[in-house]
Design a protein around this motif. Structure first.
Motif, PDB file in Angstrom:
ATOM      1  N   TYR A  22       1.181  -0.989   0.132  1.00  0.00           N
ATOM      2  CA  TYR A  22       0.087   0.161   0.019  1.00  0.00           C
ATOM      3  C   TYR A  22       0.576   1.129  -0.218  1.00  0.00           C
ATOM      4  CZ  TYR A  22      -4.303   2.496   1.870  1.00  0.00           C
ATOM      5  OH  TYR A  22      -5.599   3.611   1.506  1.00  0.00           O
ATOM      6  N   LEU A  23       1.346   1.831  -0.880  1.00  0.00           N
ATOM      7  CA  LEU A  23       2.518   2.720  -1.276  1.00  0.00           C
ATOM      8  C   LEU A  23       1.451   3.986  -1.261  1.00  0.00           C
ATOM      9  CD1 LEU A  23       3.508   1.521  -4.642  1.00  0.00           C
ATOM     10  CD2 LEU A  23       4.090   1.017  -2.725  1.00  0.00           C
ATOM     11  N   ARG A  24       2.474   5.315  -0.618  1.00  0.00           N
ATOM     12  CA  ARG A  24       2.396   6.620  -0.253  1.00  0.00           C
ATOM     13  C   ARG A  24       2.899   7.044  -1.285  1.00  0.00           C
ATOM     14  NH1 ARG A  24      -1.357   9.211   1.186  1.00  0.00           N
ATOM     15  NH2 ARG A  24      -0.906  11.858   2.115  1.00  0.00           N
ATOM     16  N   ASP A  25       1.794   8.022  -2.004  1.00  0.00           N
ATOM     17  CA  ASP A  25       1.868   9.161  -3.501  1.00  0.00           C
ATOM     18  C   ASP A  25       1.842   9.839  -2.801  1.00  0.00           C
ATOM     19  OD1 ASP A  25       2.145  10.456  -5.840  1.00  0.00           O
ATOM     20  OD2 ASP A  25       0.896   9.928  -6.461  1.00  0.00           O
ATOM     21  N   GLU A  26       2.647  10.881  -2.517  1.00  0.00           N
ATOM     22  CA  GLU A  26       2.766  11.927  -0.986  1.00  0.00           C
ATOM     23  C   GLU A  26       2.105  13.039  -2.336  1.00  0.00           C
ATOM     24  OE1 GLU A  26       2.025  14.236   2.203  1.00  0.00           O
ATOM     25  OE2 GLU A  26       2.722  12.028   2.022  1.00  0.00           O
ATOM     26  N   SER A  27       3.341  13.054  -3.428  1.00  0.00           N
ATOM     27  CA  SER A  27       3.689  14.334  -4.129  1.00  0.00           C
ATOM     28  C   SER A  27       2.634  14.538  -5.220  1.00  0.00           C
ATOM     29  CB  SER A  27       4.779  14.338  -4.820  1.00  0.00           C
ATOM     30  OG  SER A  27       4.663  12.361  -5.838  1.00  0.00           O
ATOM     31  N   GLN A  28       1.781  13.153  -5.010  1.00  0.00           N
ATOM     32  CA  GLN A  28       0.154  13.014  -6.207  1.00  0.00           C
ATOM     33  C   GLN A  28       0.640  12.952  -7.482  1.00  0.00           C
ATOM     34  OE1 GLN A  28      -2.188  16.391  -5.208  1.00  0.00           O
ATOM     35  NE2 GLN A  28      -2.870  15.234  -3.408  1.00  0.00           N
ATOM     36  N   ASP A  29       2.406  12.777  -7.675  1.00  0.00           N
ATOM     37  CA  ASP A  29       3.335  12.525  -9.339  1.00  0.00           C
ATOM     38  C   ASP A  29       2.777  11.675  -9.816  1.00  0.00           C
ATOM     39  OD1 ASP A  29       3.871  15.583  -8.880  1.00  0.00           O
ATOM     40  OD2 ASP A  29       6.518  14.469  -8.139  1.00  0.00           O
ATOM     41  N   VAL A  30       2.337  10.146  -9.021  1.00  0.00           N
ATOM     42  CA  VAL A  30       2.731   9.242  -9.786  1.00  0.00           C
ATOM     43  C   VAL A  30       0.936   9.018 -10.167  1.00  0.00           C
ATOM     44  CG1 VAL A  30       2.086   6.750  -9.761  1.00  0.00           C
ATOM     45  CG2 VAL A  30       3.984   8.172  -8.500  1.00  0.00           C
ATOM     46  N   ALA A  31       0.061   9.722  -9.672  1.00  0.00           N
ATOM     47  CA  ALA A  31      -1.307  10.169  -9.919  1.00  0.00           C
ATOM     48  C   ALA A  31      -1.476  10.852 -11.160  1.00  0.00           C
ATOM     49  CB  ALA A  31      -1.943  10.386  -8.536  1.00  0.00           C
ATOM     50  N   ARG A  32      -1.078  11.963 -11.211  1.00  0.00           N
ATOM     51  CA  ARG A  32      -0.641  12.716 -12.694  1.00  0.00           C
ATOM     52  C   ARG A  32      -0.173  11.681 -13.484  1.00  0.00           C
ATOM     53  NH1 ARG A  32      -0.635  16.899  -8.416  1.00  0.00           N
ATOM     54  NH2 ARG A  32       1.796  16.935  -8.449  1.00  0.00           N
ATOM     55  N   ALA A  33       0.647  11.197 -13.609  1.00  0.00           N
ATOM     56  CA  ALA A  33       0.746  10.720 -14.628  1.00  0.00           C
ATOM     57  C   ALA A  33       0.489   9.231 -15.428  1.00  0.00           C
ATOM     58  CB  ALA A  33       2.794  10.114 -14.510  1.00  0.00           C
ATOM     59  N   TYR A  34      -0.733   8.905 -14.537  1.00  0.00           N
ATOM     60  CA  TYR A  34      -1.499   7.743 -14.644  1.00  0.00           C
ATOM     61  C   TYR A  34      -2.826   8.659 -15.021  1.00  0.00           C
ATOM     62  CZ  TYR A  34       1.547   4.048 -13.299  1.00  0.00           C
ATOM     63  OH  TYR A  34       2.301   2.405 -13.595  1.00  0.00           O
ATOM     64  N   GLY A  35      -2.772  10.075 -15.069  1.00  0.00           N
ATOM     65  CA  GLY A  35      -4.045  10.611 -14.799  1.00  0.00           C
ATOM     66  C   GLY A  35      -5.428  10.360 -14.068  1.00  0.00           C
ATOM     67  N   VAL A  36      -4.723  10.261 -12.650  1.00  0.00           N
ATOM     68  CA  VAL A  36      -6.205   9.142 -12.010  1.00  0.00           C
ATOM     69  C   VAL A  36      -7.002  10.081 -11.477  1.00  0.00           C
ATOM     70  CG1 VAL A  36      -6.538   8.356  -9.079  1.00  0.00           C
ATOM     71  CG2 VAL A  36      -4.407   7.673 -11.128  1.00  0.00           C
ATOM     72  N   GLU A  37      -8.703   9.728 -11.308  1.00  0.00           N
ATOM     73  CA  GLU A  37      -8.848  11.200 -10.968  1.00  0.00           C
ATOM     74  C   GLU A  37     -10.343  10.885  -9.895  1.00  0.00           C
ATOM     75  OE1 GLU A  37     -11.332  10.558 -14.754  1.00  0.00           O
ATOM     76  OE2 GLU A  37     -10.273  12.005 -15.463  1.00  0.00           O
ATOM     77  N   ARG A  38      -9.650   9.283  -9.496  1.00  0.00           N
ATOM     78  CA  ARG A  38     -11.398   8.868  -8.371  1.00  0.00           C
ATOM     79  C   ARG A  38      -9.998   7.399  -7.385  1.00  0.00           C
ATOM     80  NH1 ARG A  38     -13.102   7.981 -13.215  1.00  0.00           N
ATOM     81  NH2 ARG A  38     -14.888  10.364 -12.668  1.00  0.00           N
ATOM     82  N   THR A  39     -11.214   7.609  -6.377  1.00  0.00           N
ATOM     83  CA  THR A  39     -10.759   6.284  -5.516  1.00  0.00           C
ATOM     84  C   THR A  39     -11.982   5.513  -6.103  1.00  0.00           C
ATOM     85  OG1 THR A  39     -10.906   6.511  -4.071  1.00  0.00           O
ATOM     86  CG2 THR A  39      -8.866   6.958  -4.992  1.00  0.00           C
TER      87      THR A  39
END
Length: 183
Positions: free
Chosen positions: A109-126
């Protein structure tokens, strides 16, 4: 979740690499990379989730069970949380560790504190889910199933279908579905 994202990682696209701190370190150690999680696997589920989202809470038991069912056949799993602990204290690193223990998560269960990975994947929701093949290419993007808050209402399980396709070495039948969840 991040306010600004790049276009969503689409089926057929190479998955962006990352290395992030693991809040469930009994599963693969204190830091995990995409390459580490994919090593030796036929496919890898990359799942965005968080501790407080009612869609995740309603799905976490099914997520855990599907991970346990598919891992022996060669499916890897990792989850990422990109929520800010300042705006969502229940999604802090410490609370992620507690959540992983509470639900006996069988994956990092990884912590993407900077949100850089979410942005790179285009994540919009959980929850939002990407299935990556053994070559690092996205082959599925979308939902766990059609009833994230209510297990009794599940009629369609597109992630399970996609995992079965990857494990069997065939093209994914439905490479994209609509993920429902918290923005």
């Amino acid at each position: 979740m991040p306010a600004e994202t790049t276009p969503k990682l689409a089926p057929g696209s190479k998955a962006p690499a990352f290395t992030l701190p693991n809040q469930n370190p009994s599963k693969m150690g204190p830091k995990v990379s995409l390459a580490d999680a994919l090593a030796g696997k036929k496919g890898l589920v990359v799942l965005w989730m968080c501790n407080h989202c009612p869609y995740v809470v309603g799905s976490v038991e099914r997520i855990r069970k599907l991970a346990e069912e598919t891992a022996p056949a060669g499916s890897g799993w990792i989850a990422l949380c990109s929520n800010s602990a300042q705006t969502h204290p229940e999604d802090s690193a410490e609370k992620m560790t507690e959540y992983a223990k509470k639900w006996s998560l069988p994956f990092p269960y990884l912590r993407d504190e900077s949100q850089d990975v979410a942005r790179a994947y285009g994540v919009e929701r959980t929850p939002e889910i990407f299935l990556i093949d053994a070559h690092g290419v996205c082959v599925y993007e979308g939902a766990l199933d059609d009833s994230p808050k209510d297990p009794a209402g599940v009629k369609d399980r597109p992630l399970k279908d996609a995992i079965e396709d990857v494990l069997a070495g065939r093209p994914v039948r439905r490479p994209q579905t609509h993920a429902m969840g918290c923005s």
